[in-house]
Design a protein around this motif. Sequence first.
Motif, PDB file in Angstrom:
ATOM      1  N   ARG A 320       0.851  -1.187   0.000  1.00 60.19           N
ATOM      2  CA  ARG A 320       0.000   0.000   0.000  1.00 60.19           C
ATOM      3  C   ARG A 320       0.889   1.240   0.000  1.00 60.19           C
ATOM      4  O   ARG A 320       1.991   1.238   0.545  1.00 60.19           O
ATOM      5  N   ARG A 367       0.591  -1.858 -11.135  1.00 60.61           N
ATOM      6  CA  ARG A 367      -0.034  -1.744  -9.816  1.00 60.61           C
ATOM      7  C   ARG A 367      -1.197  -0.759  -9.859  1.00 60.61           C
ATOM      8  O   ARG A 367      -1.273   0.094 -10.744  1.00 60.61           O
ATOM      9  N   HIS A 371      -0.269   2.626  -5.216  1.00 63.30           N
ATOM     10  CA  HIS A 371       0.340   1.464  -4.575  1.00 63.30           C
ATOM     11  C   HIS A 371       1.641   1.097  -5.301  1.00 63.30           C
ATOM     12  O   HIS A 371       2.023   1.741  -6.279  1.00 63.30           O
ATOM     13  N   GLU A 372       2.287   0.059  -4.821  1.00 59.26           N
ATOM     14  CA  GLU A 372       3.581  -0.339  -5.390  1.00 59.26           C
ATOM     15  C   GLU A 372       3.689  -1.853  -5.476  1.00 59.26           C
ATOM     16  O   GLU A 372       3.258  -2.572  -4.566  1.00 59.26           O
ATOM     17  N   ARG A 421       3.686  -1.798   5.190  1.00 61.99           N
ATOM     18  CA  ARG A 421       2.914  -1.458   3.990  1.00 61.99           C
ATOM     19  C   ARG A 421       2.335  -2.693   3.292  1.00 61.99           C
ATOM     20  O   ARG A 421       1.585  -2.549   2.327  1.00 61.99           O
ATOM     21  N   LEU A 423       0.282  -5.496   1.844  1.00 62.46           N
ATOM     22  CA  LEU A 423      -1.103  -5.929   1.684  1.00 62.46           C
ATOM     23  C   LEU A 423      -1.188  -7.443   1.611  1.00 62.46           C
ATOM     24  O   LEU A 423      -2.003  -8.076   2.271  1.00 62.46           O
TER      25      LEU A 423
END
Length: 503
Positions: A320, A367, A371-372, A421, A423
């Motif tokens: 995230r 993405r 986000h990444e 971060r 997810l």
Amino acid sequence: MARIVVIGAGMGAMAAAARLAVAGHRVTVYERADTYGGAVRRFERDGFAFDTGPGLLHLPAVWRDFFVKTGKEPLEKCVELVQVDPASRHVFSDGTAVTLPNASRAGVVSALDEALGAGAGERWGDFLGRARDAWDRSRRPLLEEPLPADTSLFAGDPYPALRGGLLRRPARTLAEVGRRELRDPRLAALLDSHALAYGFDPASAPASAAVLPYMEQTFGSWYVRGGMRALADAVHERCLARKVEFVLGAEVTDVRIEDGRAVGVVLADGRTAGADHVVAGAPVPALYRDQVLPWGSQDEWPHHQSALRTGRVTVCLALRGARKEGAAHRTVVHSPDRAGESAGLAAGRLCERPTVVVLRPDDERLRPAGHEAVTVTATVPAGAGDRTPDDPWAGDATDAQAFADRMTAAAEAAVPGLRERLLWREVRTPEDTFRETGSPRVPGPALAGAGGALLPAANVSPVPGMYFAGGWSHPGGGLAHSGMSGALVAGLIVEGADFRGSQ
């Protein structure tokens, strides 16, 4: 016009197929999986996408040549190719870090001096000069010409290692080159990481593996927008445009041989397909295991990279929050125990903390907004892919998850706050590689030295009418080398025994 059957739809096989179709042959590709590209695959979930094979391209000239020769179009018209700059960031076990520019020897020397102290860059530059000599000596015969029947030419090591010690003995392995010639554990780790990236253990890889960092730092590192799978898509589209027929979900179980010559293949459903030539792009070990070829064991095959027993673990991380502006595309986080890592690779067991490569492409196609998508990879013992007790991947699935935990923790040196971060993540091991390609191992590029143990299979098989293309055949694995393999096989079929190599 000859009928040509290609087994497998990997990158080398597709490269051969398109070139043969351009030469006027009727080409059909049979692939047991439901997609093409071999190891160049993509994992997708919840709007995130990850390359699960190669993440960067080196020697893009190989694929530029492919697209020009099969359609007179530049590579850049078929994919969006961008140069990665900086080429890489390295975080060493003592906490120091260095960021290296792309394809700039002077820039690399300057960066190493600034980060590691005066003289570090000069030692690395002098090493690259010797690596260039090894490249010049081996490039043409080892990469651009068919493998000769007499491979003794490649048994010796072309790297002009400095002589040291009481007996004035030259370094024989890449790890020895690092210790003797670079004289800084961080520079040695930098050198080792290039071998690890291709699946070689620096402690056993010949000194000639010095050509790997030379190749990268001379010709640069490149990324395809949309991920490296986009390159596989473009190659597949080129094959279709040249009327290559693909039959997916069609497993080849046997090669038909009549009067000592390959004349077609047999499929799992009992159908047969006749051919004037058969090109096998499937991994050579898989062909032995499934008894497709009439040899009793791998020992009867003269060159198949018998010393290479490594695979990869890839951890796909959905994070995230947006990627930090200016973050390096690639960061190598070096192991604090390089000796333990090498010992684990040699013994076929997982180490406590591997060297990891962290890829953070700045690519909105991979993405959801804001986000990444990050991938973390490590070179590991491949095992046999058969769940036997001595296979490092035969244990409970929690073993793989625990190893992925250690990889993720190491990756925080490249992506601070990564775990907060997170997810979700997807862990892929050599078992996934085995399921998708037929071998848990990842083939490396051909290397001279080591008595010829790191030479792959020759493109011309002992059975007339049958050829090998792809990573397990000459000149070996990797995107560039597999593309060269396809060009060599096409040349051998089109021009015959008089073919002397790519021009």
